[in-house]
Design a protein around this motif. Structure first.
Motif, short mmCIF file in Angstrom:
data_model
loop_
_atom_site.label_atom_id
_atom_site.label_comp_id
_atom_site.label_asym_id
_atom_site.label_seq_id
_atom_site.Cartn_x
_atom_site.Cartn_y
_atom_site.Cartn_z
N ARG A 7 44.51 41.90 28.78
CA ARG A 7 44.07 41.68 30.16
C ARG A 7 43.61 40.24 30.34
O ARG A 7 43.90 39.60 31.36
CB ARG A 7 42.98 42.66 30.55
CG ARG A 7 43.50 44.05 30.85
CD ARG A 7 42.45 44.94 31.50
NE ARG A 7 41.32 45.23 30.62
CZ ARG A 7 41.29 46.23 29.75
NH1 ARG A 7 42.32 47.04 29.64
NH2 ARG A 7 40.23 46.43 29.00
N ALA A 8 42.88 39.71 29.35
CA ALA A 8 42.41 38.31 29.43
C ALA A 8 43.59 37.35 29.42
O ALA A 8 43.61 36.37 30.19
CB ALA A 8 41.47 38.01 28.26
N LEU A 9 44.59 37.62 28.59
CA LEU A 9 45.78 36.77 28.55
C LEU A 9 46.52 36.85 29.88
O LEU A 9 46.94 35.82 30.43
CB LEU A 9 46.70 37.18 27.40
CG LEU A 9 48.02 36.43 27.28
CD1 LEU A 9 47.78 34.93 27.11
CD2 LEU A 9 48.83 36.97 26.12
N SER A 10 46.68 38.04 30.41
CA SER A 10 47.34 38.21 31.71
C SER A 10 46.61 37.44 32.80
O SER A 10 47.23 36.74 33.61
CB SER A 10 47.41 39.69 32.07
OG SER A 10 47.98 39.86 33.35
N SER A 11 45.31 37.55 32.80
CA SER A 11 44.50 36.83 33.79
C SER A 11 44.67 35.32 33.65
O SER A 11 44.83 34.61 34.65
CB SER A 11 43.03 37.22 33.63
OG SER A 11 42.23 36.48 34.51
N ALA A 12 44.64 34.83 32.42
CA ALA A 12 44.81 33.39 32.18
C ALA A 12 46.20 32.93 32.64
O ALA A 12 46.34 31.86 33.23
CB ALA A 12 44.58 33.06 30.71
N LEU A 13 47.22 33.74 32.36
CA LEU A 13 48.57 33.39 32.80
C LEU A 13 48.69 33.40 34.32
O LEU A 13 49.31 32.50 34.91
CB LEU A 13 49.59 34.36 32.19
CG LEU A 13 49.87 34.17 30.70
CD1 LEU A 13 50.63 35.37 30.16
CD2 LEU A 13 50.63 32.89 30.45
N GLN A 14 48.09 34.39 34.95
CA GLN A 14 48.14 34.46 36.41
C GLN A 14 47.39 33.29 37.03
O GLN A 14 47.84 32.71 38.03
CB GLN A 14 47.58 35.79 36.90
CG GLN A 14 48.50 36.95 36.59
CD GLN A 14 47.90 38.29 36.93
OE1 GLN A 14 46.75 38.40 37.34
NE2 GLN A 14 48.68 39.34 36.73
N GLN A 15 46.26 32.92 36.44
CA GLN A 15 45.50 31.78 36.94
C GLN A 15 46.33 30.51 36.82
O GLN A 15 46.39 29.70 37.74
CB GLN A 15 44.19 31.63 36.18
CG GLN A 15 43.33 30.48 36.68
CD GLN A 15 42.02 30.37 35.90
OE1 GLN A 15 41.83 31.03 34.90
NE2 GLN A 15 41.15 29.51 36.37
#
Length: 134
Positions: A32-40
């Motif tokens: 989830r943290a990686l997904s959030s960082a990628l989306q950001q």
């Protein structure tokens, strides 16, 4: 340097260490943290495409028929990856059924023809699918 890419890199490293240590229970929050960082990071790009709204997050429960279909697609991909080949249709279908972070990790591994990483990601997806049963 780009601070957003540093965050993506740091998150990806944490995911990689978790996969190598086979700490499957620790994987969902890291993904989830990686997904959030990628989306950001994607949101900072000019003319960035919108994220796929048809990709579920970790909190979405799949029905038993959706899980069965996802497991069927996963098995087809495992067979293809064992021969270092791709199966486009099952990949597309599976990526629509799994959390965005898993789909992104899987696609990134395949873009690099890293079938070992792709197989590790499929193992994490299988664990996520089985966790849906409980």
């Amino acid at each position: 340097g780009n601070l957003a890419l540093r965050e993506v890199h740091a998150c990806a490293q944490r995911v990689e260490r978790c996969l190598q240590a086979e700490k499957w229970c620790d994987l969902p929050p890291l993904m989830r943290a990686l997904s959030s960082a990628l989306q950001q990071t994607a949101s900072m790009l000019p003319n960035a495409p919108a994220t796929a709204s048809n990709t579920p997050d970790d909190s979405r429960e799949l029905s038993s028929s959706e899980r069965a279909l996802a497991l069927e697609n996963l098995a087809t991909l495992e067979q293809a990856f064992a021969h270092n080949s791709l199966a486009d249709e099952p990949l597309t279908r599976l990526c629509r059924q799994i959390p965005a972070a898993h789909a992104q990790t899987l696609r990134a591994a395949l873009e690099l023809f890293d079938f070992d990483e792709a197989r590790r990601t499929l193992a994490a997806v299988r664990d996520w699918l089985h966790a849906q049963d409980s």
